[in-house]
Design a protein around this motif. Structure first.
Motif, PDB file in Angstrom:
ATOM      1  N   ALA A   1       0.850  -1.201   0.000  1.00 39.81           N
ATOM      2  CA  ALA A   1       0.000   0.000   0.000  1.00 39.81           C
ATOM      3  C   ALA A   1       0.886   1.253   0.000  1.00 39.81           C
ATOM      4  O   ALA A   1       0.634   2.216  -0.741  1.00 39.81           O
ATOM      5  CB  ALA A   1      -0.909  -0.007   1.226  1.00 39.81           C
ATOM      6  N   ARG A   2       1.954   1.222   0.795  1.00 44.57           N
ATOM      7  CA  ARG A   2       2.874   2.368   0.844  1.00 44.57           C
ATOM      8  C   ARG A   2       3.579   2.541  -0.516  1.00 44.57           C
ATOM      9  O   ARG A   2       3.751   3.662  -0.998  1.00 44.57           O
ATOM     10  CB  ARG A   2       3.896   2.147   1.971  1.00 44.57           C
ATOM     11  N   ALA A   3       3.942   1.406  -1.122  1.00 48.65           N
ATOM     12  CA  ALA A   3       4.608   1.476  -2.432  1.00 48.65           C
ATOM     13  C   ALA A   3       3.677   2.130  -3.455  1.00 48.65           C
ATOM     14  O   ALA A   3       4.089   2.970  -4.255  1.00 48.65           O
ATOM     15  CB  ALA A   3       5.016   0.070  -2.884  1.00 48.65           C
TER      16      ALA A   3
ATOM     17  N   GLU B   1       4.139   5.523  -5.588  1.00 49.32           N
ATOM     18  CA  GLU B   1       3.989   5.553  -7.050  1.00 49.32           C
ATOM     19  C   GLU B   1       3.014   6.632  -7.475  1.00 49.32           C
ATOM     20  O   GLU B   1       3.240   7.360  -8.446  1.00 49.32           O
ATOM     21  CB  GLU B   1       3.515   4.184  -7.554  1.00 49.32           C
ATOM     22  N   ALA B   2       1.926   6.758  -6.714  1.00 44.60           N
ATOM     23  CA  ALA B   2       0.918   7.778  -7.046  1.00 44.60           C
ATOM     24  C   ALA B   2       1.533   9.176  -6.944  1.00 44.60           C
ATOM     25  O   ALA B   2       1.131  10.105  -7.650  1.00 44.60           O
ATOM     26  CB  ALA B   2      -0.283   7.651  -6.105  1.00 44.60           C
ATOM     27  N   ALA B   3       2.550   9.299  -6.082  1.00 39.09           N
ATOM     28  CA  ALA B   3       3.213  10.604  -5.935  1.00 39.09           C
ATOM     29  C   ALA B   3       4.353  10.767  -6.944  1.00 39.09           C
ATOM     30  O   ALA B   3       5.142  11.712  -6.848  1.00 39.09           O
ATOM     31  CB  ALA B   3       3.737  10.743  -4.507  1.00 39.09           C
ATOM     32  N   GLY B   4       4.463   9.799  -7.877  1.00 40.70           N
ATOM     33  CA  GLY B   4       5.430   9.961  -8.966  1.00 40.70           C
ATOM     34  C   GLY B   4       6.736   9.191  -8.802  1.00 40.70           C
ATOM     35  O   GLY B   4       7.595   9.237  -9.673  1.00 40.70           O
ATOM     36  N   ARG B   5       6.897   8.440  -7.696  1.00 41.73           N
ATOM     37  CA  ARG B   5       8.144   7.675  -7.507  1.00 41.73           C
ATOM     38  C   ARG B   5       8.106   6.381  -8.321  1.00 41.73           C
ATOM     39  O   ARG B   5       7.052   5.789  -8.524  1.00 41.73           O
ATOM     40  CB  ARG B   5       8.295   7.297  -6.020  1.00 41.73           C
ATOM     41  N   SER B   6       9.278   5.948  -8.759  1.00 40.90           N
ATOM     42  CA  SER B   6       9.343   4.647  -9.433  1.00 40.90           C
ATOM     43  C   SER B   6       9.680   3.587  -8.385  1.00 40.90           C
ATOM     44  O   SER B   6      10.599   3.764  -7.581  1.00 40.90           O
ATOM     45  CB  SER B   6      10.405   4.715 -10.534  1.00 40.90           C
ATOM     46  N   ILE B   7       8.905   2.508  -8.384  1.00 41.50           N
ATOM     47  CA  ILE B   7       9.111   1.457  -7.373  1.00 41.50           C
ATOM     48  C   ILE B   7       9.386   0.121  -8.076  1.00 41.50           C
ATOM     49  O   ILE B   7       8.682  -0.243  -9.030  1.00 41.50           O
ATOM     50  CB  ILE B   7       7.853   1.291  -6.480  1.00 41.50           C
ATOM     51  N   VAL B   8      10.379  -0.598  -7.614  1.00 46.43           N
ATOM     52  CA  VAL B   8      10.625  -1.961  -8.107  1.00 46.43           C
ATOM     53  C   VAL B   8       9.914  -2.915  -7.140  1.00 46.43           C
ATOM     54  O   VAL B   8      10.253  -2.962  -5.952  1.00 46.43           O
ATOM     55  CB  VAL B   8      12.141  -2.258  -8.171  1.00 46.43           C
ATOM     56  N   HIS B   9       8.934  -3.637  -7.667  1.00 45.84           N
ATOM     57  CA  HIS B   9       8.127  -4.522  -6.805  1.00 45.84           C
ATOM     58  C   HIS B   9       8.702  -5.928  -6.774  1.00 45.84           C
ATOM     59  O   HIS B   9       8.617  -6.664  -7.748  1.00 45.84           O
ATOM     60  CB  HIS B   9       6.697  -4.593  -7.345  1.00 45.84           C
TER      61      HIS B   9
END
Ligand code: PLP
Length: 390
Positions: free
Chosen positions: A25-27, A31-39
């Motif tokens: 959920a935090r990831a 992401e919604a705030a524009g960060r790129s996340i590796v899941h």
């Protein structure tokens, strides 16, 4: 009148959250705030459900196949699973012993409900799949979590069964390949475990949900050696059908009637369109496609495992199945829970903390799921490298 208190079942005190869900959920928030996340936290294949299965599901809906099936499942699907055991592994499993369930989750619940009542114990390996201890708590039964490390491949052994079996013990539950470690028990080890349990008038439950994802050697069901065990399996992982919620249980003959009665009452039947869709999962073209996907998972493991070791994570044995690496990070951080949080916030890499899978050296471990393409894994590894300043 103002409410003072809501009633709360005492068992709620034993039901823990799955931390990886909060992490996910935090990831998503980041992401919604524009960060790129590796899941690398999610235990779900990134492959879409095979086309033939999708089409069979759509045809079932168009035909209006939306009514309940029998509680034990569509007879033709039970026969298809029986034929799958015969054709792929040369094992005879009568369709009458196969019950279709809402995922492996439904199958685990049925098997555990059939064997364990209030106060009864079921032996489990720690680390292990966290839902099992919670299923037991729902039944007011007691999970006996036995610390298991690399010497036993993080799996239960017959010696552990011998030393921890008590007057209230009813069953032992293993998963092979395992979540979170990917370690595999061979048929001989399963047979020895089943014998140790049967000798004590208990029953072995074997979760084979990742059996289609074994990378070295032929995957063999415990059913090749014994028919006095429960076997849990699912369309979720190898067949790429997580969201369809479909699995199966193979029950010893003595339990078929009991598990069917429980199924009738607890969930009536598994999803009808999903069952029709699953009939296409055993078509030769679909199976070939799924085998290609298995090769892709193996390539990902072969990339990620040495890369993690190079970063200083400890993975003492090559895990032969599933899509997880359970890595000792005690040389890199003091607490893996804080490590996963910081890694997400600072480096944009999401992985699961060991505490989700038990208590034994949990804060020294993390789980990474290689459910993403190699390019994504490579990016994740680079981010971890920079985070560690390595
Ligand atoms: C070991 C194990 N068993 C059972 C399940 C439940 O799977 P499903 O209900 O989707 O078939 C999972 C899911 O991750 C798992 O890892």
């Amino acid at each position: 009148m103002k409410r003072q208190q809501w009633p709360q079942a005492a068992r709620l005190g034993h039901i823990r959250p799955f931390h990886v869900m909060a992490l996910l959920a935090r990831a998503r928030e980041l992401e919604a705030a524009g960060r790129s996340i590796v899941h690398l936290e999610i235990g779900e294949p990134d492959f879409q459900t095979p086309a033939a299965v999708l089409e069979a599901g759509q045809r079932a809906l168009q035909r209006g196949d939306t009514f309940y099936t029998p509680a034990a499942g569509l007879p033709e699907l039970r026969r298809a699973i029986s034929a799958f055991y015969r054709d792929v592994q040369g094992i005879r499993v009568p369709p009458e012993r196969i019950l279709i369930t809402p995922g492996a989750s439904g199958a685990l619940l049925l098997a555990l409900a059939a064997v364990a009542g209030p106060g009864d114990e079921v032996l489990l390996a720690d680390p292990g799949y966290p839902a099992n201890r919670h299923f037991l708590r729902l039944l007011d039964a007691v999970p006996v979590e036995i610390p298991a490390g690399p010497d036993s491949g993080y799996q239960l052994t017959s010696a552990m069964v011998e030393s921890r079996w008590g007057p209230r013990s009813r069953a032992a539950l293993v998963a092979t390949p395992s979540n979170p470690t990917g370690s595999v028990l061979d048929t001989a080890a399963l047979d020895t475990l089943a014998q140790a349990v049967a000798l004590r008038s208990g029953v072995l439950i074997v979760d084979e949900i990742y059996q289609g994802l074994v990378y070295e050697g032929a995957a063999r069901s415990v059913l090749a050696a014994r028919d006095d065990v429960f076997v849990v399996n699912s369309f979720s992982k190898f067949f790429g059908m997580t969201g369809w919620r479909l699995g199966w249980l193979v029950a010893p003959e003595a339990y078929v009637d009991a598990v069917e009665r429980i199924a009738q009452n607890v969930f009536l039947a598994a999803s009808t369109p999903a069952q029709h869709a699953a009939l296409a999962a055993f078509e030769p073209d679909t199976l070939r496609e799924l085998e290609r996907r298995r090769d892709v998972f193996r390539q990902r493991r072969d990339f990620l495992l040495p890369a993690l070791r190079d970063l200083g994570f400890g993975v003492p044995q090559v895990p032969h199945g599933a899509f997880y690496l359970y890595a000792d990070c005690s040389g890199l951080c003091a607490d893996s829970f804080a490590f996963t949080r910081d890694l997400l916030e600072q480096a944009g890499v999401a992985i699961a903390p060991g505490v989700d899978f038990g208590a034994h050296r949990a804060r020294a471990h993390v789980r990474l799921a290689y459910t993403r393409p190699v390019e994504v894994l490579r990016e994740g590894v680079e981010r971890v490298r920079r985070f560690l300043g390595a």
